[in-house]
Design a protein around this motif. Structure first.
Motif, short mmCIF file in Angstrom:
data_model
loop_
_atom_site.label_atom_id
_atom_site.label_comp_id
_atom_site.label_asym_id
_atom_site.label_seq_id
_atom_site.Cartn_x
_atom_site.Cartn_y
_atom_site.Cartn_z
N THR A 193 0.84 -1.75 -0.01
CA THR A 193 0.00 -0.19 -0.12
C THR A 193 0.41 1.09 0.05
O THR A 193 0.40 2.50 0.51
N LEU A 194 2.22 0.97 -0.83
CA LEU A 194 2.96 2.66 -0.50
C LEU A 194 2.31 3.50 -1.21
O LEU A 194 1.98 2.72 -2.40
N THR A 195 1.97 4.46 -0.97
CA THR A 195 2.33 5.87 -1.89
C THR A 195 3.12 6.42 -2.82
O THR A 195 4.01 5.47 -2.48
N PRO A 196 3.42 6.82 -4.36
CA PRO A 196 4.28 7.14 -4.59
C PRO A 196 5.08 8.17 -4.01
O PRO A 196 6.20 8.11 -4.07
N LEU A 237 -5.41 -4.52 7.46
CA LEU A 237 -5.27 -5.50 7.32
C LEU A 237 -6.78 -5.83 7.11
O LEU A 237 -7.37 -6.44 5.68
N ALA A 238 -7.70 -5.83 7.54
CA ALA A 238 -9.58 -5.98 7.04
C ALA A 238 -9.39 -5.79 6.03
O ALA A 238 -10.35 -6.22 5.23
N ALA A 239 -8.93 -3.90 5.73
CA ALA A 239 -9.42 -3.92 4.04
C ALA A 239 -8.99 -4.38 2.65
O ALA A 239 -9.50 -4.80 2.31
N SER A 240 -8.63 -5.38 3.27
CA SER A 240 -7.38 -6.35 2.35
C SER A 240 -8.14 -7.55 2.33
O SER A 240 -8.86 -8.40 3.18
N GLU A 262 -11.16 -10.40 11.49
CA GLU A 262 -12.59 -10.36 11.40
C GLU A 262 -13.15 -11.36 12.69
O GLU A 262 -13.86 -11.44 13.34
N GLN A 263 -12.19 -12.86 12.66
CA GLN A 263 -12.23 -13.77 13.77
C GLN A 263 -11.71 -13.51 14.45
O GLN A 263 -12.84 -13.88 15.70
#
Length: 276
Positions: free
Chosen positions: A45-48, A214-217, A225-226
């Motif tokens: 998820t690194l930005t430029p 991590l939940a967004a992936s 979620e568990q």
């Protein structure tokens, strides 16, 4: 894009849990050198702007990825993969079914056929079977050392062999697999146990944001979620127990490394990377 460094934390827009292993005290009165080895969560998820800071300002030249083949393929190519000046090395700390080439040595489409059920078998959801009388996190960490000793040693050897710039060691959260490899690295550098434990526990400061990331992936959402946030939070007593067991059984982390083929020359090279 905002980027600031506060103490050892490296604050970037696309990362939650990156910090520099420099500046830690050692038993002989020295300190580890900043800008040599970093630890981090997933770099996908690194930005430029983040990439520019890491490569141009910090001087990143090596990525040591501790994720499984499945995680790497599911997450796809991260932005650093396209930079020829950044070397990528892969050492999975979880057992992988079947034979897999280093995923960074070839393009994804050239990988050998993966067995049926490979995703389920390679994501970090396996219940460890070692040291069943220990707490779950301790069992996981001992499992890395027992089942994937060659990968642990390989990761450390790669960091020690880096000739220029900074290296970053990472997994998904930069907490468990990264925590074990970093603990061994710091022990070789002469960092005392209490400082190793304190570094490990620092991830608790960012755990809410880390779990949310991590939940967004889709790769990690089910695991996030568990369990509640508290169950993901690293506890100092976990690393204290792992280090105590290494002391009892091997005479310390460096003793474990000697027994697993990372001898005096390797340790001297790693120590020089972190210290000199």
């Amino acid at each position: 894009m905002t980027s600031t460094r506060t103490d050892r934390w490296v604050r970037l827009d696309g990362l939650t849990n990156m910090r520099d292993l420099g500046g830690l005290p050692t038993t002989d009165g020295g300190r580890t050198v900043p800008g040599r080895v970093l630890r981090s969560d997933n770099l996908q998820t690194l930005t430029p702007g983040d990439v520019r800071v890491l490569v141009e300002e910090i001087g990143l030249r090596q990525v040591v990825d501790l994720r499984t083949t499945a995680e790497i393929l599911l997450e796809g190519r991260g932005p650093l993969r396209d930079l020829p000046e950044v070397d990528h090395r892969h050492f999975s700390l979880l057992p992988e079914r079947g034979h897999h080439t280093d995923v960074f040595a070839v393009e994804e489409e050239d990988l050998p056929d993966l067995p049926e059920g490979w995703v389920e078998s390679l994501l970090p959801r396996q219940a460890p079977e070692h040291a069943l009388d220990e707490p779950p996190a301790v069992r996981y960490y001992l499992g890395y050392l027992h089942d994937r000793s060659e990968a642990v040693v390989g990761a450390l050897r790669a960091v020690a062999a880096a000739e220029r710039g900074a290296s970053v060691v990472h997994c998904a959260a930069g907490k468990d697999r990264t925590g074990v490899v970093v603990a061994l690295s710091l022990a070789v550098a002469g960092v005392p146990h209490e400082e190793i434990v304190a570094d490990y526990a620092m991830t608790a400061d960012v755990i809410d944001a880390l779990v949310a990331k991590l939940a967004a992936s889709p790769t990690y959402a089910e695991d996030m979620e568990q369990r509640d946030v508290a169950s993901h939070t690293p506890r100092a007593e976990t690393m204290e127990r792992v280090l105590a067991l290494l002391d009892e059984r091997f005479g310390g982390p460096t003793g474990w490394l000697h027994e697993n083929g990372f001898g005096a020359a390797d340790q001297a090279a790693l120590r020089a990377r972190l210290r000199d």
